[in-house]
Enzyme design. Structure first.
Site, short mmCIF file in Angstrom:
data_model
loop_
_atom_site.label_atom_id
_atom_site.label_comp_id
_atom_site.label_asym_id
_atom_site.label_seq_id
_atom_site.Cartn_x
_atom_site.Cartn_y
_atom_site.Cartn_z
CE1 TYR A 172 -89.67 40.14 -32.06
CE2 TYR A 172 -91.46 39.07 -30.88
CZ TYR A 172 -90.49 40.06 -30.96
OH TYR A 172 -90.36 40.95 -29.93
N1 LIG Z 1 -92.32 46.79 -28.39
C1 LIG Z 1 -92.88 45.68 -27.91
O1 LIG Z 1 -94.12 45.61 -27.77
C2 LIG Z 1 -92.03 44.51 -27.52
C3 LIG Z 1 -92.68 43.42 -26.90
C4 LIG Z 1 -91.92 42.32 -26.52
C5 LIG Z 1 -90.55 42.32 -26.73
N2 LIG Z 1 -89.94 43.39 -27.34
C6 LIG Z 1 -88.50 43.33 -27.53
O2 LIG Z 1 -87.93 44.51 -27.00
C7 LIG Z 1 -86.67 44.74 -27.66
C8 LIG Z 1 -86.59 46.19 -28.11
O3 LIG Z 1 -87.59 46.42 -29.07
P1 LIG Z 1 -88.33 47.82 -29.24
O4 LIG Z 1 -89.76 47.55 -29.07
O5 LIG Z 1 -87.66 48.84 -28.43
O6 LIG Z 1 -88.11 48.05 -30.81
P2 LIG Z 1 -87.42 49.20 -31.66
O7 LIG Z 1 -87.89 50.52 -31.20
O8 LIG Z 1 -87.62 48.80 -33.07
O9 LIG Z 1 -85.88 49.09 -31.28
C9 LIG Z 1 -85.11 48.00 -31.69
C10 LIG Z 1 -83.65 48.32 -31.45
O10 LIG Z 1 -82.87 47.18 -31.90
C11 LIG Z 1 -81.91 47.63 -32.85
N3 LIG Z 1 -81.63 46.63 -33.87
C12 LIG Z 1 -82.50 46.08 -34.75
N4 LIG Z 1 -81.84 45.27 -35.60
C13 LIG Z 1 -80.54 45.29 -35.23
C14 LIG Z 1 -79.35 44.69 -35.72
N5 LIG Z 1 -79.37 43.87 -36.79
N6 LIG Z 1 -78.18 44.95 -35.11
C15 LIG Z 1 -78.13 45.80 -34.04
N7 LIG Z 1 -79.20 46.40 -33.53
C16 LIG Z 1 -80.40 46.15 -34.13
C17 LIG Z 1 -82.53 48.88 -33.46
O11 LIG Z 1 -81.54 49.75 -33.98
P3 LIG Z 1 -81.05 49.77 -35.52
O12 LIG Z 1 -82.24 49.46 -36.38
O13 LIG Z 1 -80.49 51.12 -35.66
O14 LIG Z 1 -79.98 48.71 -35.60
C18 LIG Z 1 -83.18 49.51 -32.25
O15 LIG Z 1 -82.25 50.28 -31.53
C19 LIG Z 1 -86.60 43.72 -28.78
O16 LIG Z 1 -85.85 42.61 -28.35
C20 LIG Z 1 -88.04 43.31 -28.95
O17 LIG Z 1 -88.17 42.05 -29.54
C21 LIG Z 1 -90.66 44.49 -27.74
#
Ligand SMILES: NC(=O)c1ccc[n+]([C@@H]2O[C@H](COP(=O)([O-])OP(=O)(O)OC[C@H]3O[C@@H](n4cnc5c(N)ncnc54)[C@H](OP(=O)(O)O)[C@@H]3O)[C@@H](O)[C@H]2O)c1
Length: 267
Positions: A172
């Site tokens: 990741y």
């Molecule tokens: N939460 C944190 O603490 C954190 C920290 C740093 C960075 N981030 C980044 O923030 C972003 C959003 O994450 P989040 O925390 O909101 O996580 P989340 O709630 O798990 O949401 C992830 C989103 O990405 C979509 N996704 C996952 N796999 C996919 C695929 N193969 N094709 C298309 N869509 C896909 C999911 O939808 P489906 O599964 O329906 O496809 C979901 O809508 C990510 O880039 C993550 O790495 C998060």
């Protein structure tokens, strides 16, 4: 998107939203940060196209935005499917006639653990979705912006975990650091034609991704909070606000940056 210098000195309050008249494409928009971004961008005046794999989540967020008076459509898309990614971006142009801005936010997480325990298939999946998917989306978005709006802006969602060793999530972290590199390369390549490309690097944000990580790493939330000067996790909409600013004309001289939105965790 107008990337000419912003020199206005008017004190008249702005009548329009931050993203008024823009068409926005948002990946991973079914939940978490992407859903918060879709709601916020629509509130700020953008017409939004939401993309992810889970249709019922996309449907729910789209309906919510419409009920609040916004303009939203969705497209089901797997970031690991090149043709699907291109078709999703094209959909923005077909539905709204243009593309101005894009938030490449969708990503997946790996099973936490040291890299020697990571199955090869996990590494490949993280590569396909979190790195190649971002590249595919950016290339399609740049083509769509060029042929419609002419100039625009892209924000990639990286992670504070891209800026340091990431022993629990090594693939990741590696893919996210590569996203930073793609971001900087794109900023240099497309800046001369008025397309800005930036990344945000969120810290601990209260979403399903953190819940999934915690299942494989008990006590995670407490550890992350202990290392965060602001002493709490971010609400997803606090991350979306940073993306909105970078996608707006207010950040007209910002490109090629990776903006930490981490409560000070990396300070
Ligand atoms: N939460 C944190 O603490 C954190 C920290 C740093 C960075 N981030 C980044 O923030 C972003 C959003 O994450 P989040 O925390 O909101 O996580 P989340 O709630 O798990 O949401 C992830 C989103 O990405 C979509 N996704 C996952 N796999 C996919 C695929 N193969 N094709 C298309 N869509 C896909 C999911 O939808 P489906 O599964 O329906 O496809 C979901 O809508 C990510 O880039 C993550 O790495 C998060």
């Amino acid at each position: 998107m107008d990337n000419t210098p912003v020199t206005g000195t008017s004190t008249t309050p702005a009548a329009l939203g931050l993203l008024a008249n823009k068409v926005a494409f948002i990946t991973g928009a079914g939940r978490g940060i992407g859903a918060a971004a879709a709601r916020l961008f629509a509130r700020e005046g953008a017409r939004v196209l939401l993309a992810a794999r889970t249709e019922d989540q996309l449907q729910a967020v789209t309906a919510e935005i419409r009920a609040a008076g916004g303009t939203a459509e969705y497209v089901v898309c797997d970031l690991a499917d090149a043709a699907g990614v291109r078709a999703a971006v094209d959909r923005a142009v077909n539905v709204y006639g243009r593309l101005d801005i894009a938030f490449n936010n969708g990503a997946t997480i790996q099973q936490p653990g040291p890299m020697h325990q990571m199955p090869e298939a996990d590494f490949d999946r993280l590569y396909d979705v979190n790195l190649k998917g971002v590249w595919l989306a950016m290339v399609a978005e740049i083509a769509a912006i060029r042929t419609t709006a002419g100039t625009g802006a892209i924000v990639n969602n990286s992670s504070v975990g891209s800026l340091m060793g990431n022993p629990e999530l090594p693939a990741y972290g590696a893919m996210k650091r590569a996203v930073n590199s793609l971001t900087e390369s794109a900023a240099v390549t497309y800046g001369p034609e008025g397309i800005r490309v930036n990344a945000i690097a969120p810290g601990n944000t209260a979403t399903e991704m953190i819940s999934t990580w915690e299942k494989g790493s008990p006590g995670l939330r407490e550890r992350l909070t202990a290392h965060t000067p602001l002493g709490r996790a971010a609400d997803p909409q606090e991350i979306a606000q940073a993306a909105a600013w970078l996608l707006s004309d207010r950040s007209s001289y910002v490109t090629g940056t990776v903006l930490r939105v981490d409560g000070g965790a990396r300070a």
